[in-house]
Scaffold this motif. Sequence first.
Motif, mmCIF file in Angstrom:
data_model
loop_
_atom_site.group_PDB
_atom_site.id
_atom_site.type_symbol
_atom_site.label_atom_id
_atom_site.label_comp_id
_atom_site.label_asym_id
_atom_site.label_seq_id
_atom_site.Cartn_x
_atom_site.Cartn_y
_atom_site.Cartn_z
ATOM 1 N N VAL A 95 0.842 -1.205 0.000
ATOM 2 C CA VAL A 95 0.000 0.000 0.000
ATOM 3 C C VAL A 95 0.880 1.260 0.000
ATOM 4 O O VAL A 95 0.613 2.240 -0.703
ATOM 5 C CB VAL A 95 -0.956 -0.018 1.212
ATOM 6 N N GLY A 134 1.023 4.005 -2.909
ATOM 7 C CA GLY A 134 0.739 5.420 -2.603
ATOM 8 C C GLY A 134 1.839 6.327 -3.103
ATOM 9 O O GLY A 134 1.576 7.438 -3.624
ATOM 10 N N MET A 161 1.473 6.788 -6.785
ATOM 11 C CA MET A 161 0.369 7.708 -7.093
ATOM 12 C C MET A 161 0.822 9.146 -6.880
ATOM 13 O O MET A 161 0.500 10.053 -7.686
ATOM 14 C CB MET A 161 -0.838 7.389 -6.193
#
Length: 549
Positions: free
Chosen positions: A446, A450, A453
């Motif tokens: 995760v 992130g 992104m």
Amino acid sequence: MSVSGARAGSMETRHDVGYRLSALARVVELGPGRVDPALIAEAGKLLLRAGDRLKLSGDHTVVALAGGTGSGKSSLFNRISGLELSPTGVRRPTTARTHACVWGLDGAGPLLDWLQIQWRHRFARASALDRGESQLHGLILLDLPDHDSIRALTDHEADRLIQVVDVIVWVLDPQKYADAATHTKYVAELAGHEAVTVFALNQADRLAPEELAECVVDLSDLLKREGVQHPRIVPTSATTGRGVNSLKSVLAESVANRRAAIQRLEADVDRIMDRLTKVMPAPEAMAVQPTVDLARQEGLTDALCDAVGVPAVGEAMENVYGVRSIDWVGWPYARWAARLRPDPLNSLRLGNLREEIKSVTAASVSAQPAEVENAVQALADGLSSGMPEAWQNGVRDAARSQLNRLPQALSEELTEIAPRLDRVPGWWWLLKIWQYFLVVLFVAGVGWAGAIMLYGVFDIGRAPAELLGDVSALPWLVLMIVSVLGLGLLSAIASRNFVVLGAGKERDQLEREMRRRIGTVAKDMVIKPVEQELRRYNEFFASLTSARH
């Protein structure tokens, strides 16, 4: 019969009576608590008396002349011996002490000592006087004190010797031959001793032949009513000598057979056995299985397991196993999420299930005394069915002999194997490490996604490393994250299945071990005492049967 043949027969009968006495001794040993103590004591006295008599001279036959005051037994004693050995006269009681005349003194001393005949009242027939009376060699003739004497000492001596002599000659007179003191106290009590009992109807010279015949018939009928089926009655007269030779012939026959002592003991054993049989009749199925069958043992173990609560302990352990496993092998995210949800049980104030289960198994195992007693009682009742009441009570007492200690022993035994709540199987550690490894992978995935992104999609700045801004890696990261989540869920489900299987296995092992230990305690504290009582029961009735025949 030759002397050697008589002695051979005597040895054989000694063996037979010895076998019966051995069996009776075993009855006496096994009977206390099951048979009337007075009867056991009487049988014990018989055994002592028989043992003493069998160790003494078997070549001598002890014959006692017994009778009431005025029957003329001392005169008859003198007439048979051919000497004035026992005082006679009008003074009563004439015979204050027992007198003995011995035909063949060799070996008779210890027997006379056992009979407690005083030395000054012992007489021996010299060989010069024994001419024509060799058939009496081995005879010890006693003149007893009057059994109805007013002197307590002589009365006691007569009673004692009547119980131990080999042959009893009851000297009766025509006026008092039906005297209750003789018939009630002695003759009726010694019914069954016909082989060693003779009735001398003395003073026959005072009666006419018709009167004498009538007295003999009347006395015979009286004796038959008292249990003497075939009475031997010899009319005698110490004054004229009538019938004395006939009485001598009867005594000579007993002496020659060398069986009178054995016959007396056999009659005594028969009498005590008749009384034992009346108070302790043999049951229809005399012998019982000396061991408790497996089905009854299993039944007792089952009942004790229920009394201890083995199924409840096993179930509680299984529940604890399952509840505690959640902290170790459950998917951490699911566990954390569950903590955030309100617990409806809390609103019911039922408390914490974990603590409740923990308190159940953490406490020592306790057996219920009432249920334990019922289980033991059921076993005893089943095994003793059909037994005489005294032996039923004996089996129950044996089964309950350690009943006060049994619940505590069960509790202590099972507390030792109660499951440890802090025990953690090794594979739980491995699963927990694996689950947290997946958590780390998920968090790392995760975080990596992130960063891509932020740096690769939204371009908020320069990525610290090239991989943190590589947009082409994003689909693979999402796939990894999803795979980790799926793998974690699958691992949690598989772990729960393993936990259920493991809990069931642990419960089975615990219950088997508890059952084994309960069976061991039951064997030591209930089964073994009962089996010992069953063996005692079998041996008692086997010995009773052997002593009877």
